[in-house]
Every structure is written in structure tokens, then in C-alpha cells.
Design a protein around this motif. Structure first.
Motif: not given
Length: 457
Positions: A324-340, A345-356
Motif C-alpha cells: 500500500y505505502v510503497v507500491e500503490n501510494k508511492k510515499l517512499l521510493v528506492g532504498k529508503d523504503s527498504e532501509n527504515i 513501517k507500521i507508523r507509515l502504514l497506520i498513518s494512512q488509516l487515520n489511526i494514532n
């Protein structure tokens, strides 16, 4: 009964009649009784006996009976594992193997099917498919009627699922409450719903319906929170059954498990199905849905107990992050998406759900763990517990042993909720859900709007 009421009842569709009847839990389903053969490239073994679908101790079609002739045949089978075509009335039901035999006054053979077992000629096109669904949770649906010589009743028992190619109706059995009481007492398996599938254009065959049924099964599993499948699939032409699929599709033994679904409403199910079945057409999306829902169900039923389930839950969350975050929303690209790290990763995912990022208030043990370890938020707490499980250093093992079991349980429950919400966001669901992390302890109070809907997102 007034004429007006009778007219109203007649406007509703008849409840579907199950193609297979079960009066008690785990009741074997008779497939065939009489003479059948086991055939391979070496010989034919003729048997008089029975073919059944059994639930326990293992699900699937079996055969058993007595050898009709040539008792010396059994000698060649003693030390050999062989696969046979099981043939009834000239039709091959499937491939099976002999599991054991006994020699007395007669020679008795028992065996099992490998997986597929279809009685009849499945190559014949049909008008519709009828099927059964065991161990599927309770939903209050659309109204259907049941009319007998003495009674006329209506039930809110129907779920309708349609997309551009297929129409599917699924009806809860009219004695659902009694059936679930039997399952609560005895466990195992019992047919609870009947279904019917039709193509909007053309006919159906066994082969061309396999993919839509696979898609339907995974969708039903997501609603159910545990595995279930369409079973005992009848190919019907002009109301005559031409073939029946008795193959061993996945169904979990009955258990009371939570799910995101609101049992009092099927609102939004059809739109959810349209989106789900549309994504299923894309091989990558299909693979992710299949895999993520697999991990979701394994976590939900605690297949690896709490610790193993936490590992599976984080695996599912990382998969959903990438999809969702990398392939579809493309919020991160390249090595940055793998290195975090995993918690980010969980924070980025649930931030898209409006969950604190907070630990829910009622998860007091997880809150204590977070404070004792001086951690920032729920994603970090979850990952810390998971790392203590996965890494085998003495320090990590000691830390794991000191973590309160309730903190682990709450971390798992939170992860499962993240998975549910992520999938529902990806599938664009908009209606109310059961929130397993809600502060409201009463089940009825846990029915809430989705977090991204609250702000009008």
C-alpha cells in the motif's frame, strides 16, 4: 393471516434449500454406496462398499469396503505406496490411496482421496452452482421467506454479492441459532449457509468457476475471521444435478473468534465484494490479498500461540506496508523504503488509516510495558516484543521471559486490528465495523465508524 400480509410475504424470495443436509455436527456425508474400482496402470481392484466425506479426525473424502474378487491382489499392495483412480459407474471420482486393510473372512480396504473428488462429469456446462458453507458467522441480512403447509415465515438471512460477471446469493439456515448451539457443545463442523452462483452471461463449468470460487472463499474468510469455503459444489442444469465436487477445501473447526464485521448489518458487503473481486483480477493484488488474509486468519486463531502469532502479524503488516505505502501510494521510493525500521513501517502504514500511534486505553499491560521500556508509542512496543521473540541472544530471551503475558496478548490484538483496518482501507470499505480495540467493553458498543471516515476522509 391477512391478505395484505400474505401479499407482502410473497414479494420475498424463497430461502435457498441446502443441497446437503446435516442433522448433527460432524455427520459424514454419503457420496456413493455400491461397487467401485481402484485402477492404476497395473491392475483393477474391485470393491463393494462406501464413499463418504468425513469431518473427523481429518476432513475429506474417504472410501472403504470389501474386496470383491482376486484376494491375491492385496499381496502386491503390502509394501507399495500407489495412487489409484477411484472409478464409480464409469466415472473417475478422483485419485486416492489405500491407507490400511485388514484380512479376516473378507479383505477390507480403507483409503483416502488426495484432494480432488468430483462425482459425475464435471466437463458438462451447467446453469448454476449450488453449494454449502460450514462454520460461517452470523449475519443479519436481506429478507427471505419459507413457506410450508402449516407456516409462512420470513428471515433476515440473505447476503447478495454481485460483480460484472457473477451473481452470488448466500442464505443462512433458518435454524441457525440451534445449529450454533450444537457447534458450541460439540465443536467441529456443521453446514450453516447455502449458496448459489450464476454467471450473468453464458454457462458455468467446473474449470471456469474454480477461480471465482477461490476468490469467494478468501473473501468469506476475511468476513469470518477464520477459514471457511464453499463445499459440496453441485453443478445444476435445468434443476438437475449433473456433478458434485466433494473436494477437501479449507475450513477451520468451529471456534468463537472475533472479526471486524458487524453481525447486525451487511451494509457495504456487496461494494466490498466488487472491489475485492476486481483486485483479484490483478495477479500481484491477488497474491497480496491471499497472503495477507492467510496471516490474518492464522494470527486471529492463534495458530502459533501468542508469540508465534505476533511474528505472523508483523509479517502481514510489512507485506501491507510494501503493497500500500510503497507500491500503490508511492510515499517512499528506492532504498529508503527498504532501509527504515519495522516500527516506522507500521507508523507509515497506520498513518494512512487515520489511526494514532497510542496504545489503546484499555490495553493497560501494554501501556505498562511501553512506560517501563521508555518507548515512544504502540508500533515501537509491538516491534520490541516481536524482536525479543525472534532474536535468540541471552539478553533477548531474558527480556522476553520478563514481559507480561497480557502485554503480549494486547500487542497481538492491536496488530490484528491494524491488519483489519489496513485491508478495509485498501478495499475502500466505508461502513461500520466491530472494533476489537475499543474502550467500550460491551459488544454492541464496539460497533464504530472507521477511523478514516470520522474525519470525512
Amino acid at each position: 393471516m391477512s391478505n395484505r400480509f400474505l401479499e407482502l410475504i410473497n414479494t420475498f424470495d424463497d430461502i435457498l434449500e441446502s443441497p446437503i443436509q446435516m442433522e448433527i455436527t460432524n455427520q459424514p456425508i454419503k457420496i456413493f454406496e455400491g461397487e467401485f474400482s481402484l485402477i492404476d496402470d497395473k491392475e483393477e481392484i474391485k470393491i463393494i462398499g462406501n464413499i463418504e466425506y468425513k469431518w473427523l479426525p481429518h476432513k475429506g473424502a474417504i472410501f472403504y469396503g470389501n474386496l470383491i474378487e482376486n484376494s491375491e491382489q492385496i499381496i502386491s499392495l503390502v509394501d507399495t505406496i500407489r495412487s489409484f483412480d477411484v472409478v464409480c459407474n464409469g466415472n473417475t471420482l478422483g485419485k486416492g490411496f489405500i491407507s490400511n486393510f485388514s484380512i479376516g473372512n473378507e479383505i477390507t480396504i480403507k483409503g483416502k482421496f488426495h484432494f480432488n473428488s468430483v462425482f459425475g462429469d464435471e466437463t458438462i456446462p451447467v446453469d448454476k452452482l449450488k453449494f454449502c458453507i460450514p462454520n460461517f458467522r452470523d449475519f443479519s441480512g436481506n429478507i427471505v421467506k419459507s413457506i410450508t403447509e402449516t407456516t409462512k415465515k420470513t428471515y433476515k438471512n440473505r447476503i447478495v454479492l454481485e460483480n460484472d460477471k457473477y451473481s452470488i446469493i448466500i442464505d443462512k439456515c433458518f435454524d441457525y441459532k440451534k445449529s450454533v448451539e450444537l457447534l458450541n457443545d460439540n465443536g467441529g463442523y456443521l453446514i450453516l449457509y447455502s449458496g448459489e452462483l450464476k454467471a450473468k452471461k453464458g454457462t458455468l463449468t467446473f474449470q471456469n468457476s474454480k477461480e471465482i470460487l477461490h476468490c469467494l472463499n478468501i473473501f468469506l474468510c476475511f468476513l469470518n475471521g477464520r477459514r471457511t469455503s464453499a463445499l459440496f459444489i453441485h453443478g445444476v442444469y435445468e434443476e438437475n444435478t449433473l456433478w458434485v465436487d466433494y473436494s477437501n477445501y479449507n475450513v477451520d473447526s468451529y471456534d468463537k473468534l472475533s472479526s471486524w464485521t458487524n453481525s447486525q448489518s451487511i451494509e457495504g458487503f456487496n461494494e466490498l465484494w466488487k472491489t475485492f473481486s476486481d483486485k483479484w483480477k490483478n495477479e500481484n493484488d491477488k497474491d497480496v490479498l491471499n497472503t495477507a488474509i492467510h496471516w490474518y486468519m492464522e494470527c486471529n486463531k492463534g495458530s502459533g500461540f501468542i508469540e508465534g502469532s505476533l511474528i505472523m502479524a508483523q509479517t502481514a503488516l510489512e507485506l501491507l506496508y510494501n503493497w500500500y505505502v510503497v507500491e500503490n501510494k508511492k510515499l517512499l521510493v528506492g532504498k529508503d523504503s527498504e532501509n527504515i525500521n519495522a516500527s516506522n513501517k507500521i507508523r507509515l502504514l497506520i498513518s494512512q488509516l487515520n489511526i494514532n500511534y497510542n496504545v489503546p486505553n484499555r490495553f493497560t499491560s501494554l501501556q505498562k510495558f511501553l512506560k517501563s521500556e521508555k518507548l515512544n508509542d504502540a508500533p515501537e512496543a509491538v516491534v520490541q516484543i516481536r524482536n525479543a521473540i525472534v532474536h535468540s541472544q541471552e539478553e533477548k530471551r531474558t527480556k522476553l521471559n520478563n514481559i507480561d503475558i497480557n502485554a503480549k496478548r494486547e500487542a497481538l490484538e492491536l496488530c490484528i486490528w491494524y491488519i483489519e483496518m489496513s485491508l478495509l482501507k485498501i478495499l475502500n470499505f466505508k461502513d461500520k465495523i466491530y472494533n476489537r480495540c475499543s474502550e467500550n467493553l460491551a459488544t454492541s458498543s464496539k460497533i464504530e465508524r472507521l477511523p478514516w471516515i470520522n474525519d470525512g476522509v
